[in-house]
Design a protein around this motif. Structure first.
Motif, PDB file in Angstrom:
ATOM      1  N   ASP A  24       0.841  -1.196   0.000  1.00  0.00           N
ATOM      2  CA  ASP A  24       0.000   0.000   0.000  1.00  0.00           C
ATOM      3  C   ASP A  24       0.876   1.246   0.000  1.00  0.00           C
ATOM      4  OD1 ASP A  24      -2.754  -1.156   0.389  1.00  0.00           O
ATOM      5  OD2 ASP A  24      -1.649  -2.083   2.041  1.00  0.00           O
ATOM      6  N   ARG A  25       1.959   1.161   0.722  1.00  0.00           N
ATOM      7  CA  ARG A  25       2.947   2.236   0.698  1.00  0.00           C
ATOM      8  C   ARG A  25       4.322   1.587   0.562  1.00  0.00           C
ATOM      9  NH1 ARG A  25       3.723   5.483   5.326  1.00  0.00           N
ATOM     10  NH2 ARG A  25       2.904   3.732   6.530  1.00  0.00           N
ATOM     11  N   ILE A  26       5.258   2.330  -0.030  1.00  0.00           N
ATOM     12  CA  ILE A  26       6.593   1.784  -0.221  1.00  0.00           C
ATOM     13  C   ILE A  26       7.620   2.765   0.323  1.00  0.00           C
ATOM     14  CG2 ILE A  26       8.337   1.123  -1.946  1.00  0.00           C
ATOM     15  CD1 ILE A  26       5.989   0.299  -3.759  1.00  0.00           C
ATOM     16  N   GLY A  27       8.516   2.251   1.167  1.00  0.00           N
ATOM     17  CA  GLY A  27       9.651   3.046   1.616  1.00  0.00           C
ATOM     18  C   GLY A  27      10.896   2.544   0.898  1.00  0.00           C
ATOM     19  N   VAL A  28      11.724   3.456   0.449  1.00  0.00           N
ATOM     20  CA  VAL A  28      12.944   3.037  -0.236  1.00  0.00           C
ATOM     21  C   VAL A  28      14.117   3.169   0.726  1.00  0.00           C
ATOM     22  CG1 VAL A  28      14.546   3.531  -2.112  1.00  0.00           C
ATOM     23  CG2 VAL A  28      12.074   3.694  -2.491  1.00  0.00           C
ATOM     24  N   MET A  29      14.831   2.088   0.868  1.00  0.00           N
ATOM     25  CA  MET A  29      15.953   2.071   1.787  1.00  0.00           C
ATOM     26  C   MET A  29      17.247   2.276   1.023  1.00  0.00           C
ATOM     27  SD  MET A  29      16.245  -0.525   4.868  1.00  0.00           S
ATOM     28  CE  MET A  29      17.145  -0.017   6.295  1.00  0.00           C
ATOM     29  N   ASN A  30      18.058   3.189   1.520  1.00  0.00           N
ATOM     30  CA  ASN A  30      19.327   3.502   0.877  1.00  0.00           C
ATOM     31  C   ASN A  30      20.303   3.885   1.976  1.00  0.00           C
ATOM     32  OD1 ASN A  30      21.387   4.400  -0.756  1.00  0.00           O
ATOM     33  ND2 ASN A  30      20.024   5.426  -2.201  1.00  0.00           N
ATOM     34  N   LYS A  31      21.397   3.161   2.060  1.00  0.00           N
ATOM     35  CA  LYS A  31      22.426   3.412   3.073  1.00  0.00           C
ATOM     36  C   LYS A  31      21.850   3.461   4.485  1.00  0.00           C
ATOM     37  CE  LYS A  31      25.887   5.116   0.126  1.00  0.00           C
ATOM     38  NZ  LYS A  31      26.183   6.298  -0.653  1.00  0.00           N
ATOM     39  N   GLY A  32      20.986   2.503   4.810  1.00  0.00           N
ATOM     40  CA  GLY A  32      20.527   2.362   6.186  1.00  0.00           C
ATOM     41  C   GLY A  32      19.417   3.303   6.606  1.00  0.00           C
ATOM     42  N   ARG A  33      18.860   4.047   5.643  1.00  0.00           N
ATOM     43  CA  ARG A  33      17.754   4.948   5.996  1.00  0.00           C
ATOM     44  C   ARG A  33      16.625   4.785   5.000  1.00  0.00           C
ATOM     45  NH1 ARG A  33      18.609  10.485   5.748  1.00  0.00           N
ATOM     46  NH2 ARG A  33      20.276  10.179   4.245  1.00  0.00           N
ATOM     47  N   ILE A  34      15.404   5.171   5.435  1.00  0.00           N
ATOM     48  CA  ILE A  34      14.295   5.254   4.482  1.00  0.00           C
ATOM     49  C   ILE A  34      14.414   6.634   3.842  1.00  0.00           C
ATOM     50  CG2 ILE A  34      11.797   5.274   4.205  1.00  0.00           C
ATOM     51  CD1 ILE A  34      12.757   2.569   5.143  1.00  0.00           C
ATOM     52  N   VAL A  35      14.781   6.672   2.555  1.00  0.00           N
ATOM     53  CA  VAL A  35      15.071   7.961   1.936  1.00  0.00           C
ATOM     54  C   VAL A  35      13.868   8.544   1.205  1.00  0.00           C
ATOM     55  CG1 VAL A  35      17.538   7.585   1.712  1.00  0.00           C
ATOM     56  CG2 VAL A  35      16.015   6.800  -0.093  1.00  0.00           C
ATOM     57  N   ALA A  36      12.887   7.693   0.883  1.00  0.00           N
ATOM     58  CA  ALA A  36      11.718   8.214   0.181  1.00  0.00           C
ATOM     59  C   ALA A  36      10.557   7.267   0.423  1.00  0.00           C
ATOM     60  CB  ALA A  36      11.997   8.321  -1.318  1.00  0.00           C
ATOM     61  N   GLU A  37       9.316   7.833   0.412  1.00  0.00           N
ATOM     62  CA  GLU A  37       8.131   6.984   0.552  1.00  0.00           C
ATOM     63  C   GLU A  37       7.188   7.259  -0.601  1.00  0.00           C
ATOM     64  OE1 GLU A  37       6.432   7.420   4.437  1.00  0.00           O
ATOM     65  OE2 GLU A  37       7.817   5.938   5.304  1.00  0.00           O
ATOM     66  N   PHE A  38       6.533   6.235  -1.070  1.00  0.00           N
ATOM     67  CA  PHE A  38       5.621   6.355  -2.208  1.00  0.00           C
ATOM     68  C   PHE A  38       4.290   5.701  -1.873  1.00  0.00           C
ATOM     69  CE2 PHE A  38       9.935   6.324  -3.734  1.00  0.00           C
ATOM     70  CZ  PHE A  38       9.963   7.342  -4.678  1.00  0.00           C
ATOM     71  N   ASP A  39       3.201   6.337  -2.313  1.00  0.00           N
ATOM     72  CA  ASP A  39       1.879   5.739  -2.127  1.00  0.00           C
ATOM     73  C   ASP A  39       1.513   4.922  -3.347  1.00  0.00           C
ATOM     74  OD1 ASP A  39       1.148   6.540   0.408  1.00  0.00           O
ATOM     75  OD2 ASP A  39       0.649   8.573  -0.301  1.00  0.00           O
ATOM     76  N   ARG A  40       0.644   3.960  -3.167  1.00  0.00           N
ATOM     77  CA  ARG A  40       0.178   3.136  -4.266  1.00  0.00           C
ATOM     78  C   ARG A  40      -0.750   3.963  -5.140  1.00  0.00           C
ATOM     79  NH1 ARG A  40      -0.416  -2.430  -4.558  1.00  0.00           N
ATOM     80  NH2 ARG A  40      -2.029  -3.140  -5.985  1.00  0.00           N
TER      81      ARG A  40
END
Lengths: 311, 499
Positions: free
Chosen positions: B468-484
């Motif tokens: 339903d929602r997506i968090g993008v992980m980059n270098k140990g952090r959630i750098v961006a979130e996206f809604d469906r």
């Protein structure tokens, strides 16, 4: 009292040689990453082969020792096949070889009638005039030839392990077989070479006991010295020279036992007999306490190498 | 123009899974040739074929105009192809010189050692590396070990140097330096193959780029002529339309993860303040290139790893402790990536594996008197409900189950306690299409029931289709979130961006 010490120290090298050679043989094999527990069995094979060669073939004791080495390395091919080719668990394979050798040597020795027969042996060298030096002469310059040969062997093995391409490859296979494999080094071949070469030395250690030191064959005559050699390897942390010092230490301990008894001092002999093991446990506790900083155990010791096609 | 290395129609499959399918590759001397693709696109497999590590099932390898068949890595080295692997192949207790001598044979040790020391000094000076041949590898930093690997290959006189994800283990500054060095090396005539998934590296340093997707080479082009968006699209492929699903109103937050930090014993920071929340009845997907902290995140959430700092709040429970047992009591279910290491005891029976999670509840009797009949009854019911195949009776060993059925058993057990929060890490890894679909259905069913699901996966398609929602992980952090419905290209960019 002075005589007591001279006699004691003069007999120490003879008791130390089997420990030193067997431990060195084990170090050679374990540096290639093969955990080798076969020493007790292969020493028995060497002892029986050496004694048998003198008694039935009437060969010179020196040739008998070479036969002892050949016999032990032949049996070690069985171990090498199990752990290198078939990749059987190295502890189980090692123990199996020991028990097999104990049974086999007992059987052959009895059937061939070699039990308790006196053997003509190597005479001690008498390095005149050095042997005339008081105190030192008896201890250092009146030993049998194998004692001096052992020191030469230590120089040789040390050189091969640390100063030749072969030694570099053997050590690489023991530390990181995957890296060695990637560098084009055959892991199996170098492990087999190390096992067989090491077993030659273990066979010599056994042959020395029957042919040179005791001058008899008695079933099970190594009496656990192979296991002490296994402990010595840990004690020496897989380095040749510390193994030689350790062997001398254990040799001194073993040599003092009958002398203390003869001098009428009441120390339980079992207490003395367990000191090598106590020393080994102490070293392992120390190594564990200081953690990885001082363990020089080969990185891949006991691990069969399987080339992985993927990950 | 001449060609240093050419691969034609390469096919390779592992246990029936196709890794490479008609892959084509061509690198010229003096160029930095990037090989770009997502995880599992086949980049490393293709280069392992070129380096002689994998024997291809079909296809031709042409080196310097001559078709060859490589018998192994040393054969490839002899023909001038050297590869620096992602996982270094160095003997740690050896010195740098010993390691390099091992890989580059010389007839004698003493003479070879002198020769190698001189070669290391020369090569290191040319590349601007500061390497003392007498230092032991175990005391070197990761960047220095990589330099040793590169020198090791170059001392052997290679003309084609393959670097597999060389910057994955480096800091930004180190990566920049390495890539500068590599460009210089290419200028002197060596062909460099740079396996990577980082777009900015390709844009800045590559003279040519070949893009791989699903085991096939898509195209080869000049990265200076293409935009980042075009490259991303070629890398991730076209987006399939997502099925519609029930929309949920504002619901309560089930899981709140705050500033989670984890540093490995060697000091490398794997989680660097990861923060996110998961609502009831929601699947929160976590996407990212592998090695950016996903495994550590999953393991800290499950309780297999203790975070250095940060908080994990569960709805109605508060901050959970560090022991896995307290989390389980708090209705947190775990579907770990390595199901045989963390989720199942292969030597125990299916019934034991199923009931162990509830054994503390007293459902199967006291600790002294275990009600085996109840365990078998419940396990048999679960096996039926979750369609675990290959079970003759629940007393058989769990290790006998196939991957998909083992995973179904794990899910059956975890769901049997009606968990409020589910952490699933690569739940369909290694499963076939049917088993994956069953796993996905289970996760969607949990969502319908109102559970909060954290789905951590390196398979972007899986994350896109379920979340339903997506968090993008980059270098140990959630750098961006996206809604469906999320924009696949945007996610791809966030995954590889210079965070």
């Amino acid at each position: 009292m002075n005589d007591f010490f001279i006699n004691w120290l003069a007999s120490a090298p003879v008791t130390a040689v089997p420990y030193a050679l067997a431990a060195l043989g084990l170090i050679l094999s374990e540096r290639s990453g093969v955990l080798n527990l076969t020493a007790e069995g292969l020493m028995l094979v060497g002892a029986l082969a050496g004694a048998g060669a003198v008694l039935s073939l009437h060969v010179h004791p020196a040739l008998a020792l070479i036969i002892a080495m050949a016999a032990a390395s032949l049996v070690s091919l069985l171990f090498a096949g199990l752990v290198v080719v078939l990749r059987v668990n190295q502890v189980i394979a090692g123990l199996a070889v020991v028990f097999f050798c104990q049974g086999l040597t007992g059987l052959i020795g009895t059937v061939a009638g070699w039990q308790n027969k006196q053997i003509d042996s190597l005479p001690s060298l008498n390095i005149w005039p050095l042997s005339e030096i008081p105190v030192i002469g008896r201890i250092f310059f009146m030993q049998d030839p194998i004692v001096y040969l052992t020191i030469a062997i230590f120089f040789g093995v040390n050189y091969v392990l640390f100063r030749t391409m072969l030694g570099l490859r053997i050590r690489s296979v023991g530390e990181n077989p995957a890296a060695a494999d990637a560098a084009g080094v055959s892991v199996s071949l170098h492990r087999i070479i190390a096992i067989v070469a090491g077993s030659c030395l273990i066979g010599l250690a056994g042959g020395y006991i029957s042919v040179v030191s005791v001058k008899l064959w008695v079933t099970g005559m190594t009496g656990g010295r192979g296991w002490i050699a296994v402990a010595l390897v840990v004690f020496a942390r897989w380095a040749p020279w510390p193994a030689l010092w350790g062997a001398l230490l254990f040799g001194c301990i073993e040599a003092v036992i009958p002398r203390i008894a003869a001098a009428g001092i009441a120390v339980p002999q079992y207490l003395m007999l367990m000191t090598p093991y106590l020393a080994t446990i102490a070293v392992m506790v120390w190594v564990g306490y200081r953690q990885s900083a001082v363990t020089r155990e080969p990185g891949a010791l006991g691990q069969p190498h399987v080339r992985e096609e993927r990950r | 123009m001449s060609v240093a290395l050419e691969l034609e129609g390469i096919r390779k499959s592992f246990d029936g899974v196709v890794a490479l399918n008609d892959a084509v590759f061509r690198a010229r001397p003096g160029e930095v040739h990037a090989l770009l693709g997502e995880n599992g696109a086949g980049k490393s497999s293709l280069m392992n074929v070129a380096a002689g590590l994998y024997a291809p099932d079909a296809g031709r390898i042409i080196i310097g105009g001559e078709a060859v068949s490589l018998s192994g890595p040393s054969d490839a080295r002899a023909r001038g192809i050297g590869m620096v692997h992602q996982h270094f192949k160095l003997v740690k207790p050896f010195t740098i010189a010993e390691n390099i001598l091992l890989a580059n044979r010389r007839p004698s040790y003493r003479g070879g050692m002198q020769d190698i020391r001189a070669a290391i000094k020369k090569q290191a000076a040319e590349l601007g590396f500061d390497l003392d041949p007498e230092r032991r590898v175990e005391g070197l930093t990761v960047a220095e070990q990589q330099q040793v690997e590169i020198v090791k290959v170059l001392v052997g006189g290679v003309r084609i140097l393959i670097l597999d994800e060389p910057t994955a283990v480096l800091t930004d500054a180190e990566a920049e330096r390495l890539l500068e060095t590599i460009s210089g090396l290419a200028a002197s005539g060596t062909a460099i193959v740079l396996v990577t998934h980082k777009l900015h590296e390709v844009k800045k340093y590559a003279d040519a780029v070949t893009i791989m997707r699903g085991g096939k080479t898509v195209t080869t082009l000049d990265p200076k002529q293409a935009t980042a968006a075009e490259l991303t699209e070629l890398t991730v492929g076209q987006t399939a339309p997502l099925p519609a699903r029930s929309q949920r109103g504002n619901t309560s937050t089930m899981l709140n993860v705050g500033a989670l930090t984890y540093a490995r014993p060697d000091g490398r920071v794997m989680l660097n303040g990861a923060t996110f929340f998961v609502r009831a009845g929601e699947i929160y997907g976590i996407a990212g290139v592998s090695g950016n902290g996903q495994a550590e995140l999953a393991e800290t959430l499950i309780g297999a790893r203790e975070p250095t700092s940060g908080e994990i709040f569960l709805d109605g429970v508060g901050n959970v402790g560090n022991a896995p047992a307290t989390r389980r009591a708090a209705a947190l279910a775990a579907i770990p990536a390595d199901r045989y290491a963390y989720a199942l005891a292969g030597g125990l029976s299916i019934a034991d594996n199923f009931s162990v999670a509830s054994i503390r509840s007293g459902r199967y009797g006291s600790l002294a008197m275990i009600d085996r009949a109840a365990m078998r009854r419940d396990a048999a019911a679960a096996v039926k409900e979750y369609d675990v195949q290959g079970v003759r009776n629940v007393g058989q060993k769990a290790a006998l189950l196939s991957g998909g059925n083992a995973q179904k058993l794990v899910i059956a057990r975890e769901f049997s306690r009606e968990p409020a929060v589910i952490v699933a890490h690569s739940p369909s890894r290694g499963l076939d299409a049917r088993a994956s679909a069953a796993v996905h259905e289970s996760l969607l069913a949990a969502r319908e029931r109102g559970a909060g699901v954290v789905l951590i996966s390196e398979d972007l398609d899986e994350v896109l289709s379920l979340s339903d929602r997506i968090g993008v992980m980059n270098k140990g952090r959630i750098v961006a979130e996206f809604d469906r419905p999320a924009d696949r290209q945007a996610i791809g960019r966030a995954m590889v961006d210079h965070a």
